[in-house]
Design a protein around this motif. Structure first.
Motif, PDB file in Angstrom:
ATOM      1  N   LEU A   1       9.904 -22.663  13.005  1.00  0.00           N
ATOM      2  CA  LEU A   1      10.622 -21.445  12.982  1.00  0.00           C
ATOM      3  C   LEU A   1       9.454 -21.140  14.589  1.00  0.00           C
ATOM      4  CD1 LEU A   1      10.856 -21.977  10.232  1.00  0.00           C
ATOM      5  CD2 LEU A   1      11.401 -19.472  10.293  1.00  0.00           C
ATOM      6  N   GLN A   2      10.354 -20.418  15.638  1.00  0.00           N
ATOM      7  CA  GLN A   2       9.274 -19.615  16.972  1.00  0.00           C
ATOM      8  C   GLN A   2       9.216 -18.261  16.449  1.00  0.00           C
ATOM      9  OE1 GLN A   2      11.809 -21.222  19.811  1.00  0.00           O
ATOM     10  NE2 GLN A   2      13.017 -23.391  18.202  1.00  0.00           N
ATOM     11  N   MET A   3       8.332 -17.518  16.860  1.00  0.00           N
ATOM     12  CA  MET A   3       8.633 -16.041  17.351  1.00  0.00           C
ATOM     13  C   MET A   3       9.013 -15.840  18.281  1.00  0.00           C
ATOM     14  SD  MET A   3       4.233 -13.820  18.017  1.00  0.00           S
ATOM     15  CE  MET A   3       3.751 -14.305  16.353  1.00  0.00           C
ATOM     16  N   VAL A   4       9.897 -14.556  17.382  1.00  0.00           N
ATOM     17  CA  VAL A   4      10.718 -13.342  18.740  1.00  0.00           C
ATOM     18  C   VAL A   4      11.016 -11.866  18.539  1.00  0.00           C
ATOM     19  CG1 VAL A   4      12.239 -13.254  16.502  1.00  0.00           C
ATOM     20  CG2 VAL A   4      13.342 -13.937  18.819  1.00  0.00           C
ATOM     21  N   GLU A   5       9.572 -12.070  18.111  1.00  0.00           N
ATOM     22  CA  GLU A   5       8.981 -10.016  17.775  1.00  0.00           C
ATOM     23  C   GLU A   5       7.642 -10.527  17.267  1.00  0.00           C
ATOM     24  OE1 GLU A   5      10.246  -8.290  19.418  1.00  0.00           O
ATOM     25  OE2 GLU A   5      11.474  -6.249  18.190  1.00  0.00           O
ATOM     26  N   ASP A   6       6.350  -9.625  17.740  1.00  0.00           N
ATOM     27  CA  ASP A   6       4.686  -9.330  17.713  1.00  0.00           C
ATOM     28  C   ASP A   6       5.055  -7.663  17.295  1.00  0.00           C
ATOM     29  OD1 ASP A   6       2.186  -8.505  17.521  1.00  0.00           O
ATOM     30  OD2 ASP A   6       2.415 -10.696  18.229  1.00  0.00           O
ATOM     31  N   ILE A   7       5.625  -7.780  15.824  1.00  0.00           N
ATOM     32  CA  ILE A   7       5.588  -5.987  15.278  1.00  0.00           C
ATOM     33  C   ILE A   7       4.259  -5.420  15.355  1.00  0.00           C
ATOM     34  CG2 ILE A   7       6.439  -4.349  13.378  1.00  0.00           C
ATOM     35  CD1 ILE A   7       8.399  -6.251  13.244  1.00  0.00           C
ATOM     36  N   ASN A   8       3.499  -6.349  14.994  1.00  0.00           N
ATOM     37  CA  ASN A   8       1.644  -6.328  15.450  1.00  0.00           C
ATOM     38  C   ASN A   8       1.897  -5.545  16.665  1.00  0.00           C
ATOM     39  OD1 ASN A   8      -0.767  -5.598  14.629  1.00  0.00           O
ATOM     40  ND2 ASN A   8      -1.370  -7.687  15.735  1.00  0.00           N
ATOM     41  N   LYS A   9       1.879  -6.295  17.630  1.00  0.00           N
ATOM     42  CA  LYS A   9       1.439  -5.712  18.674  1.00  0.00           C
ATOM     43  C   LYS A   9       2.373  -4.787  19.204  1.00  0.00           C
ATOM     44  CE  LYS A   9      -1.160  -9.934  20.355  1.00  0.00           C
ATOM     45  NZ  LYS A   9      -0.621 -11.044  21.649  1.00  0.00           N
ATOM     46  N   ILE A  10       3.684  -4.280  19.241  1.00  0.00           N
ATOM     47  CA  ILE A  10       4.412  -3.586  19.328  1.00  0.00           C
ATOM     48  C   ILE A  10       3.924  -2.442  18.691  1.00  0.00           C
ATOM     49  CG2 ILE A  10       6.880  -2.387  19.591  1.00  0.00           C
ATOM     50  CD1 ILE A  10       7.797  -5.589  19.901  1.00  0.00           C
ATOM     51  N   ALA A  11       3.397  -2.540  17.705  1.00  0.00           N
ATOM     52  CA  ALA A  11       3.025  -1.258  16.715  1.00  0.00           C
ATOM     53  C   ALA A  11       1.888  -0.429  18.013  1.00  0.00           C
ATOM     54  CB  ALA A  11       2.567  -1.243  15.801  1.00  0.00           C
ATOM     55  N   PHE A  12       0.825  -1.164  18.087  1.00  0.00           N
ATOM     56  CA  PHE A  12      -0.260  -0.880  18.811  1.00  0.00           C
ATOM     57  C   PHE A  12       0.380  -0.137  20.099  1.00  0.00           C
ATOM     58  CE2 PHE A  12      -2.596  -2.985  15.451  1.00  0.00           C
ATOM     59  CZ  PHE A  12      -4.258  -2.673  15.351  1.00  0.00           C
ATOM     60  N   LYS A  13       0.997  -1.035  20.657  1.00  0.00           N
ATOM     61  CA  LYS A  13       1.416  -0.258  22.226  1.00  0.00           C
ATOM     62  C   LYS A  13       2.432   0.606  21.833  1.00  0.00           C
ATOM     63  CE  LYS A  13       2.936  -1.303  26.438  1.00  0.00           C
ATOM     64  NZ  LYS A  13       2.174  -0.065  27.472  1.00  0.00           N
ATOM     65  N   CYS A  14       3.322   1.111  20.475  1.00  0.00           N
ATOM     66  CA  CYS A  14       4.203   2.041  21.127  1.00  0.00           C
ATOM     67  C   CYS A  14       3.159   3.180  20.231  1.00  0.00           C
ATOM     68  CB  CYS A  14       4.950   2.151  19.897  1.00  0.00           C
ATOM     69  SG  CYS A  14       6.925   1.302  20.091  1.00  0.00           S
ATOM     70  N   LEU A  15       2.180   2.944  19.685  1.00  0.00           N
ATOM     71  CA  LEU A  15       1.656   4.317  19.508  1.00  0.00           C
ATOM     72  C   LEU A  15       0.213   4.624  20.228  1.00  0.00           C
ATOM     73  CD1 LEU A  15       0.371   6.064  17.350  1.00  0.00           C
ATOM     74  CD2 LEU A  15      -1.715   4.802  16.808  1.00  0.00           C
ATOM     75  N   GLN A  16      -0.237   3.524  21.240  1.00  0.00           N
ATOM     76  CA  GLN A  16      -0.858   3.988  22.541  1.00  0.00           C
ATOM     77  C   GLN A  16       0.177   4.735  23.890  1.00  0.00           C
ATOM     78  OE1 GLN A  16      -1.045   0.961  25.324  1.00  0.00           O
ATOM     79  NE2 GLN A  16      -3.478   1.510  25.784  1.00  0.00           N
ATOM     80  N   GLU A  17       1.433   5.001  23.456  1.00  0.00           N
ATOM     81  CA  GLU A  17       2.107   5.609  24.802  1.00  0.00           C
ATOM     82  C   GLU A  17       2.254   6.491  24.193  1.00  0.00           C
ATOM     83  OE1 GLU A  17       5.344   2.541  24.753  1.00  0.00           O
ATOM     84  OE2 GLU A  17       4.865   1.660  26.530  1.00  0.00           O
TER      85      GLU A  17
END
Length: 399
Positions: free
Chosen positions: A270-286
């Motif tokens: 199975l291959q990673m298609v979405e890293d929600i952990n990093k996206i969460a940090f990015k969204c809060l930062q923005e």
């Protein structure tokens, strides 16, 4: 997770409509700054609104309702456009590769191979341009095969040959599957949780502008005093240092880091298609970059009010100070059962009964097997989701 897809989608629809109403009701946002933000309804982070629509689309796909799944995919696109309009940073998260992968899969279920090819091509571009740079996530190998397959099925022979060269897959040849297919999603681990983060700011004044500065974090926010009353200007200028509470994320690393499917003596990773952990940090930062300044100014004005009241009545001023202290809390609410990351695999199947084993592995080599059996019709695409909620702190069960 319990398979109650219709009931699940009723709640997701309520959440979607709430998000739409909140987005256009700015009074709620202002009120949250003047009081404790936890006193208001939780409006959700940007990525949480995207994920709820992903869940809703996936529910429809499991119910074989392709038309309504496509509606949710289009809603996802609109939400992403709203993110584009909201933030001005050149490094903002405003394109989501996984959504385009899901869109392509959904179009394939509908046998609309041309639009599926376009969606997959868009996903590849986002992986190459944004995901690699922001999140360190590369395009899955499966996506590259999807692009070539749908280019061939759409009759786009020039694009097919061009992508064989671009993707370095010169030997790829489309082979028709006489049976069906399973799209297996693995929701791994748990997304980060919020905690409170207190930041001290030093206040200085230069002409008609005051500056809130934290040299340790490299933060500096200028505010023009134009338009404020003389009392407010004097009060803001008299402040020297004060503390503001903001939310921050704490990562919850997943217990399992690899997974594979074994079918007919063939092992498919199975291959990673979405890293929600990093996206969460990015969204809060923005979001914090956008909202830092508003929060700072309103907290400072509350302090000014407190000091002015104390001049007239120390007891009343102390009460106001206590109220300010109680309301100066960060909003640490978040959707805590979201996965840390999403993986997927497309599994070719024969017509009739198919058995496979889904295997989870952790870095220490521990593995857990989960057997499944599917009854597949010719040309059918089935969907399955496995959620492993284990995290290194704390541990949860799997579903």
């Amino acid at each position: 997770m319990m398979g109650k897809y219709e009931e699940s989608n009723q709640f997701f629809e309520k959440a979607f409509l709430f998000g739409e109403d909140y987005r256009i009701n700015y009074l709620n946002e202002v009120a949250s700054y003047l009081t404790n933000p936890n006193f208001t309804k939780y409006k959700g982070e940007d990525h949480e609104h995207l994920i709820l629509l992903y869940y809703k689309a996936l529910n429809y796909l499991k119910m074989h309702n392709t038309e309504d799944a496509l509606v949710e995919i289009r809603r996802l696109n609109i939400r992403l456009q709203q993110l584009t309009d909201r933030y001005n940073s050149s490094d903002k998260y405003d394109h989501d590769a996984f959504i385009h992968v899901l869109m392509g899969i959904t179009y394939e279920v509908d046998k609309d191979y041309n639009n599926a090819f376009i969606a997959y091509r868009n996903a590849l571009n986002i992986y190459d341009d944004d995901y690699r740079r922001f999140f360190g996530v590369n395009a899955p190998q499966q996506l590259k095969e999807d692009i070539l397959r749908t280019a061939w099925l759409s009759g786009l022979k020039d694009e097919f040959e061009a992508y064989k060269d671009t993707l370095k897959m010169p030997n790829y040849a489309y082979e028709q599957n006489d049976g069906g297919e399973l799209v297996f999603f693995w929701h791994n681990g748990l997304a980060p949780v919020k905690a409170e983060w207190g930041v001290d700011f030093v206040i200085s004044r230069q002409g008609g502008v005051i500056y809130f500065t934290n040299s340790q974090l490299g933060l500096s926010f200028p505010f023009s005093l134009e338009g404020y009353s003389d009392q407010e200007k004097k009060g803001l200028s008299s402040l020297e240092v004060f503390r503001v509470a903001f939310p921050k994320y704490i990562e919850r690393s997943p217990f399992y880091t690899q997974a594979s499917i074994n079918i007919n003596d063939q092992v498919l990773p199975l291959q990673m298609v979405e890293d929600i952990n990093k996206i969460a940090f990015k969204c809060l930062q923005e979001r914090m970059g956008l909202e830092f300044s508003k929060a700072l100014l309103l907290v400072a004005l509350k302090k000014v009010e407190e000091y002015e009241i104390k001049k007239e009545d120390r007891t009343l001023g102390s009460i106001v100070g206590m109220i300010n202290a109680l309301t100066e809390k960060a909003d640490t609410r978040n959707w805590q059962t979201l996965p840390y990351s999403i993986y997927y695999c497309r599994v070719p199947m024969k017509e009739g009964k198919n058995s496979l084993t889904f295997t989870l592995k952790n870095p220490e080599g521990k593995s857990v097997d989960h057997p499944y059996t599917y009854d597949v019709k010719k040309g059918q695409i089935l969907f399955h989701t496995f959620s492993s909620l284990e995290s290194n702190y704390p541990n949860y069960n799997s579903y």
